[in-house]
Design a protein around this motif. Sequence first.
Motif, PDB file in Angstrom:
ATOM      1  N   VAL A  30      11.477  -2.254  -5.644  1.00 25.16           N
ATOM      2  CA  VAL A  30      12.057  -0.925  -5.846  1.00 25.16           C
ATOM      3  C   VAL A  30      13.511  -1.059  -6.332  1.00 25.16           C
ATOM      4  O   VAL A  30      14.164  -1.672  -5.519  1.00 25.16           O
ATOM      5  CB  VAL A  30      11.783  -0.125  -4.712  1.00 25.16           C
ATOM      6  CG1 VAL A  30      12.220   1.306  -5.037  1.00 25.16           C
ATOM      7  CG2 VAL A  30      10.512  -0.199  -4.594  1.00 25.16           C
ATOM      8  N   GLY A  31      13.592  -0.355  -7.478  1.00 27.71           N
ATOM      9  CA  GLY A  31      15.131  -0.095  -7.871  1.00 27.71           C
ATOM     10  C   GLY A  31      15.404   1.344  -7.768  1.00 27.71           C
ATOM     11  O   GLY A  31      16.611   1.812  -7.632  1.00 27.71           O
ATOM     12  N   ALA A  32      14.572   2.125  -8.154  1.00 29.51           N
ATOM     13  CA  ALA A  32      14.551   3.870  -8.408  1.00 29.51           C
ATOM     14  C   ALA A  32      13.487   4.314  -8.290  1.00 29.51           C
ATOM     15  O   ALA A  32      12.357   3.854  -8.451  1.00 29.51           O
ATOM     16  CB  ALA A  32      15.507   3.917  -9.707  1.00 29.51           C
ATOM     17  N   VAL A  33      13.416   5.733  -8.011  1.00 29.13           N
ATOM     18  CA  VAL A  33      12.338   6.450  -7.997  1.00 29.13           C
ATOM     19  C   VAL A  33      12.642   7.708  -9.143  1.00 29.13           C
ATOM     20  O   VAL A  33      13.750   8.169  -8.944  1.00 29.13           O
ATOM     21  CB  VAL A  33      11.996   7.065  -6.506  1.00 29.13           C
ATOM     22  CG1 VAL A  33      11.606   5.868  -5.929  1.00 29.13           C
ATOM     23  CG2 VAL A  33      13.000   7.629  -6.025  1.00 29.13           C
ATOM     24  N   SER A  34      11.492   8.299  -9.727  1.00 31.46           N
ATOM     25  CA  SER A  34      11.671   9.589 -10.233  1.00 31.46           C
ATOM     26  C   SER A  34      10.999  10.837  -9.339  1.00 31.46           C
ATOM     27  O   SER A  34      10.260  10.319  -8.671  1.00 31.46           O
ATOM     28  CB  SER A  34      10.830   9.450 -11.468  1.00 31.46           C
ATOM     29  OG  SER A  34      11.503   8.693 -12.637  1.00 31.46           O
ATOM     30  N   VAL A  35      11.721  11.753  -9.385  1.00 33.80           N
ATOM     31  CA  VAL A  35      11.195  12.909  -8.551  1.00 33.80           C
ATOM     32  C   VAL A  35      11.026  13.978  -9.131  1.00 33.80           C
ATOM     33  O   VAL A  35      11.517  14.188 -10.468  1.00 33.80           O
ATOM     34  CB  VAL A  35      12.201  13.107  -7.595  1.00 33.80           C
ATOM     35  CG1 VAL A  35      12.249  11.974  -6.423  1.00 33.80           C
ATOM     36  CG2 VAL A  35      13.758  13.541  -7.826  1.00 33.80           C
ATOM     37  N   GLY A  36      10.131  14.942  -8.833  1.00 33.98           N
ATOM     38  CA  GLY A  36       9.628  16.008  -9.482  1.00 33.98           C
ATOM     39  C   GLY A  36       9.373  17.382  -8.604  1.00 33.98           C
ATOM     40  O   GLY A  36       9.753  17.291  -7.431  1.00 33.98           O
ATOM     41  N   ARG A  37       9.620  18.385  -9.147  1.00 40.64           N
ATOM     42  CA  ARG A  37       9.406  19.666  -8.416  1.00 40.64           C
ATOM     43  C   ARG A  37       8.164  20.226  -8.740  1.00 40.64           C
ATOM     44  O   ARG A  37       7.729  20.446  -9.670  1.00 40.64           O
ATOM     45  CB  ARG A  37      10.580  20.723  -8.770  1.00 40.64           C
ATOM     46  CG  ARG A  37      10.752  22.003  -8.192  1.00 40.64           C
ATOM     47  CD  ARG A  37      11.056  21.963  -6.917  1.00 40.64           C
ATOM     48  NE  ARG A  37      12.446  20.845  -6.345  1.00 40.64           N
ATOM     49  CZ  ARG A  37      13.579  21.158  -6.612  1.00 40.64           C
ATOM     50  NH1 ARG A  37      14.317  22.168  -7.222  1.00 40.64           N
ATOM     51  NH2 ARG A  37      14.604  20.250  -6.392  1.00 40.64           N
ATOM     52  N   LEU A  38       7.444  20.866  -7.381  1.00 38.18           N
ATOM     53  CA  LEU A  38       6.297  21.372  -7.625  1.00 38.18           C
ATOM     54  C   LEU A  38       6.328  22.914  -7.889  1.00 38.18           C
ATOM     55  O   LEU A  38       7.259  23.539  -6.823  1.00 38.18           O
ATOM     56  CB  LEU A  38       5.465  21.174  -6.331  1.00 38.18           C
ATOM     57  CG  LEU A  38       5.145  19.440  -5.901  1.00 38.18           C
ATOM     58  CD1 LEU A  38       4.075  19.525  -4.865  1.00 38.18           C
ATOM     59  CD2 LEU A  38       4.368  19.057  -7.337  1.00 38.18           C
ATOM     60  N   ASP A  39       5.429  23.583  -8.313  1.00 38.18           N
ATOM     61  CA  ASP A  39       5.408  25.100  -8.095  1.00 38.18           C
ATOM     62  C   ASP A  39       4.717  25.503  -6.877  1.00 38.18           C
ATOM     63  O   ASP A  39       4.403  24.698  -6.075  1.00 38.18           O
ATOM     64  CB  ASP A  39       4.859  25.635  -9.656  1.00 38.18           C
ATOM     65  CG  ASP A  39       3.458  25.394  -9.705  1.00 38.18           C
ATOM     66  OD1 ASP A  39       2.568  25.071  -8.724  1.00 38.18           O
ATOM     67  OD2 ASP A  39       2.834  25.354 -10.732  1.00 38.18           O
ATOM     68  N   ARG A  40       4.617  26.880  -6.997  1.00 33.73           N
ATOM     69  CA  ARG A  40       3.855  27.298  -5.627  1.00 33.73           C
ATOM     70  C   ARG A  40       2.703  26.705  -5.166  1.00 33.73           C
ATOM     71  O   ARG A  40       2.020  26.820  -4.184  1.00 33.73           O
ATOM     72  CB  ARG A  40       3.957  29.049  -5.825  1.00 33.73           C
ATOM     73  CG  ARG A  40       5.320  29.431  -5.270  1.00 33.73           C
ATOM     74  CD  ARG A  40       5.117  31.025  -5.360  1.00 33.73           C
ATOM     75  NE  ARG A  40       6.582  31.801  -5.145  1.00 33.73           N
ATOM     76  CZ  ARG A  40       6.892  31.687  -3.950  1.00 33.73           C
ATOM     77  NH1 ARG A  40       6.254  31.318  -2.805  1.00 33.73           N
ATOM     78  NH2 ARG A  40       8.087  32.177  -3.559  1.00 33.73           N
ATOM     79  N   SER A  41       1.845  26.620  -6.326  1.00 37.85           N
ATOM     80  CA  SER A  41       0.535  26.163  -6.381  1.00 37.85           C
ATOM     81  C   SER A  41       0.468  24.634  -6.102  1.00 37.85           C
ATOM     82  O   SER A  41      -0.849  24.223  -5.831  1.00 37.85           O
ATOM     83  CB  SER A  41      -0.268  26.632  -7.327  1.00 37.85           C
ATOM     84  OG  SER A  41       0.242  26.086  -8.723  1.00 37.85           O
ATOM     85  N   GLY A  42       1.542  23.871  -6.222  1.00 37.81           N
ATOM     86  CA  GLY A  42       1.392  22.523  -5.823  1.00 37.81           C
ATOM     87  C   GLY A  42       1.227  21.621  -7.104  1.00 37.81           C
ATOM     88  O   GLY A  42       1.104  20.572  -7.036  1.00 37.81           O
ATOM     89  N   ARG A  43       1.578  22.330  -8.188  1.00 38.53           N
ATOM     90  CA  ARG A  43       1.517  21.410  -9.563  1.00 38.53           C
ATOM     91  C   ARG A  43       2.937  21.221  -9.701  1.00 38.53           C
ATOM     92  O   ARG A  43       3.724  21.787  -9.588  1.00 38.53           O
ATOM     93  CB  ARG A  43       0.697  22.570 -10.553  1.00 38.53           C
ATOM     94  CG  ARG A  43      -0.457  22.843 -10.509  1.00 38.53           C
ATOM     95  CD  ARG A  43      -1.459  22.113  -9.923  1.00 38.53           C
ATOM     96  NE  ARG A  43      -1.744  21.217 -11.032  1.00 38.53           N
ATOM     97  CZ  ARG A  43      -2.828  21.032 -11.591  1.00 38.53           C
ATOM     98  NH1 ARG A  43      -4.027  21.797 -11.443  1.00 38.53           N
ATOM     99  NH2 ARG A  43      -3.290  20.117 -12.605  1.00 38.53           N
ATOM    100  N   LEU A  44       3.120  19.916 -10.488  1.00 36.97           N
ATOM    101  CA  LEU A  44       4.236  19.601 -11.029  1.00 36.97           C
ATOM    102  C   LEU A  44       4.895  20.555 -12.071  1.00 36.97           C
ATOM    103  O   LEU A  44       4.330  20.867 -13.014  1.00 36.97           O
ATOM    104  CB  LEU A  44       4.041  18.179 -11.773  1.00 36.97           C
ATOM    105  CG  LEU A  44       5.394  17.377 -11.797  1.00 36.97           C
ATOM    106  CD1 LEU A  44       6.245  17.009 -10.695  1.00 36.97           C
ATOM    107  CD2 LEU A  44       5.008  16.027 -12.570  1.00 36.97           C
ATOM    108  N   ARG A  45       6.228  20.773 -12.046  1.00 36.33           N
ATOM    109  CA  ARG A  45       6.861  21.946 -12.873  1.00 36.33           C
ATOM    110  C   ARG A  45       7.324  20.963 -13.970  1.00 36.33           C
ATOM    111  O   ARG A  45       8.149  19.921 -13.620  1.00 36.33           O
ATOM    112  CB  ARG A  45       8.063  22.715 -12.036  1.00 36.33           C
ATOM    113  CG  ARG A  45       7.526  23.582 -11.473  1.00 36.33           C
ATOM    114  CD  ARG A  45       8.577  24.318 -10.559  1.00 36.33           C
ATOM    115  NE  ARG A  45       9.571  25.157 -11.307  1.00 36.33           N
ATOM    116  CZ  ARG A  45      10.463  25.898 -11.126  1.00 36.33           C
ATOM    117  NH1 ARG A  45      10.727  26.227  -9.569  1.00 36.33           N
ATOM    118  NH2 ARG A  45      11.540  26.356 -11.903  1.00 36.33           N
ATOM    119  N   THR A  46       7.026  21.284 -15.235  1.00 34.98           N
ATOM    120  CA  THR A  46       7.332  20.340 -16.337  1.00 34.98           C
ATOM    121  C   THR A  46       9.016  21.213 -16.776  1.00 34.98           C
ATOM    122  O   THR A  46       9.640  20.417 -17.630  1.00 34.98           O
ATOM    123  CB  THR A  46       6.468  20.513 -17.542  1.00 34.98           C
ATOM    124  OG1 THR A  46       6.248  22.008 -17.717  1.00 34.98           O
ATOM    125  CG2 THR A  46       5.180  19.675 -17.027  1.00 34.98           C
TER     126      THR A  46
END
Lengths: 91, 385, 484
Positions: C247-263
Amino acid sequence: MTDQVSLTFDGVAITAAAGQSVGAALTDAGIRSWRSTRRGGRPRGLFCGIGVCFDCLVTVDGRPNQRACLVPVRDGMRLESGGLREVDARG
Amino acid sequence: MPGTHPDVVVIGAGALGAATAWFATRAGLTVEVVERGSIVSGTTSACEGNLLVSDKEAGPELDLALLSHQLWRGELGEFGGLWEFEEKGGLVVAATAGGMAGLTELTERQRAAGIDVREVAADEIHDFEPHLTPDLAGAAFYPQDCQVQPMLMAAHLLRLARELGARVRTGTTVTGFLRDGDRVTGVRTDRGDIAAGHVVNAAGTWAGELAALAGVEVPVLPRRGFILVTEPLPPTVFHKVYAGEYVASTQSSDEGLQTSTVIEGTRAGTVLIGSSRERVGFDRTVSLPALREIAGKALALYPGLAPVALMRTYLGFRPYCPDHLPVIGTDPRAPGLAHVAGHEGAGIGLSVGSAKLLVEAMTGATPTIDITPFRPERFSLQEVS
Amino acid sequence: MVEFDLAVVGAGPAGLSAAVTAAEHGLRVALVDAGTQPGGQFWRHPDEQHPRPDEGRGQHLWSRFTDLRARLHGLESAAATTGRIELVSGHQVWFVEPAGEGFALHLTAVHGETRLPRVRAAALVLCPGGYDRQLPVPGWELPGVMAAGGVQALLKAHRSVAGRRAVVAGTGPFLLPVATGLAEAGAEVVAICEAGSLSGWARRPIDAAAVPSKALEAVEYAALLAKHRIPYRMRTVVTAIHGETEVGAVSVGRLDRSGRLRTDVSLPDLDVDLVAFGWGFTPSLELITAVGASTRVDVDESLVANVDDWQRTDVPGAYVAGEATGVGGALLAIAEGELAALAASRDAGRPVSEASVRRLQRQIARGRRFAAAMHRAHPVPAGWQDWLRQDTTVCRCEETTLGEICDARRELGATDARTVKLLARPGMGWCQGRVCGFAAAKLAKPVGEALTTSDLAPLAKRTFAAPVSLETLATAPTESDGAT
């Protein structure tokens, strides 16, 4: 009873605290993978850390496929990286 | 399912049903496969995928095996990679001089019947199988013995049939038959009726129950077997390796536990270790004595496997008939109904020959080989145990 | 041949409590445990042969453990005036065989020689515990990605720190002790990524850790997060892990209220050398199915044992306590273990305190309600498949990819988890689907469909409850050998 034990990993000397697991000893020695997968040849080491996933298999004193996370270190222990067990015709 | 009226309804989406669907669609028939579970969920998912000639002697089953072998290599040869078809050959080993003498007699009869077999001297065995115990009297090598991955085979044949227009309905249980007098004109299912020109009973070990629903007797009975699966290993067992007694046990009607060694490697690296035979109905209880005996006999042949870990075991129910021949053909007692079942431990290998013969029978084509030894009505009531 | 009134499998909170209670009620007890010393995953601690003054560092409910351990030692000694306990450490059950009215447990040593190949007992209390539930993520097979519980085990038992810069990700209160444990041990924790939003559950994120009786624990975590400046990011997920050989790095994302990834939200990658993942827990069910007990799907979509108000399964003589009846934490497990022991004692004709039974039953009911609320607050996010790629490994053992699972469904017509497993091999390897089972079962169904018992039960059935050598099997004593 000593607090430090000496072991080897692929012939290289490492030390560990008595009572540690092989996986912990390798982790403390900065070694993070000691097995390659059958299909992709990818490196693997500790994952679940509690004996469930079998990712951390290592050869201990000639016995292949031991779970590094469960086997306690012992002074003079020989650890070897690798992949699959070789079957010996004589049993 | 309103509006469907296929030429053929096939009951069962295992190896036999899949092969029937394939050959029927290839013959230009419209096909619908109904399956109460999911595809390949019965004995097809609990066996080894043998295409053997080594355990056969002159007779109808050998003829069927040779026909099937031809089909696997010929008509279906282009798809072999999809289902891990491997002409690895079988090695039958004899532990004692007496066993070897018996094996030699068998191979002479088999050779006369057209089976390709060569004797292997004790000191040659290790060229074939370096990990076998050195304490063997001799062996026989059968280059025609092959292996397929049975689940992939059945699933791909169903897919190929679908591409030719067949439909596969899983989760659909046949509850009865549509009748016009004696004639079977379709099936009743828990999801509606399907009228069809032909109904094929390919229900495997459950084919007897299904035949009974149609009012005809086809004595297919379960014979339980266990298989042990090892950890993934580097290539260790190169052929299908059998102990000499395996041939005898496939033909036996003994009720009690019988085990005889069958060992083979797989593409996945696991080694499959069989086999056991027990007549205990559909009892799914795992029998430690059976597993122990299989393991013990395997170690007698491959002592080096002693420290190797077993990851799992599985059990299945071989569909067998009292005379150890499958049931293949149209049923004169219920016109419109046909059966293809009861292949005991050989259904994967024999599936394609059986399906081809059945489709020939349904379409009135000249049969490639004599199908009458397999006729479904051959069992008189007295013979049924 | 050893004969026991009761065999308890697992020496974690539930099993220890069960074994000690049963022996104190006069039963002869075998306590079988895979660990080298009692405590289970929850109370993993340094080797007692090499005592440390800080043995209890990082532990919770530690005095409950030391109390149980002291009682266990007393009951192990020949001087015990009640029942006795024989502790069989370092052994796993590989097979359960019916033995008359009772059970024969076939054992194999985790490492080295098997000391006791078989334990026969009239009754069983199964306390197998569980392990972190995992979800596949692109790159999760890289060294340096670990189960949160594995990171915790290294800290608690071995004082080893699995990395220098860590992200702790997934969902559930268990992420907190792992993150704070790492920080206390000197690692930099760059973030806790909690997929849940915790709204409707608690106003403050930290309340997620607050079991009603454990408010102090929550305060302690809050203080530790502040002290080590660990950012606690809600509705945040690790969506990919980067690195060549580790492991060197990770990408992270934000979820919306319904638990889907926010684009519409783009977050910077995090440079880390350790990722600790936990998505709740998966109970170990193989021994429960091995005895033939029925199962159900719990609020968190885990397969769990069906038990009655006394921890009895529907198989006479078989009781279950702890996570295998539904993931609910150590306090609940301790209570269930005690109740199971009281039930087994009572069913064996020993007098038990009805008041204790009622107290435990009330405590368990409360614990269950709390656990259900916790599971609802920490669901696997609806969008967890959004960040998978066709080449993402799902089954770590067989290296089955998502694409291969999709092919088994779309091309080959697999309609359920078992058929996907047969055709694409997820769950066919060394771990027998313990790690990928949940994800593989979800991926075998249309997105968003809940798992059912018929999805999970076939996957949890593992005839060999642990790998066993051919030699061990070939020489195993069996009940068919007759009386010994």
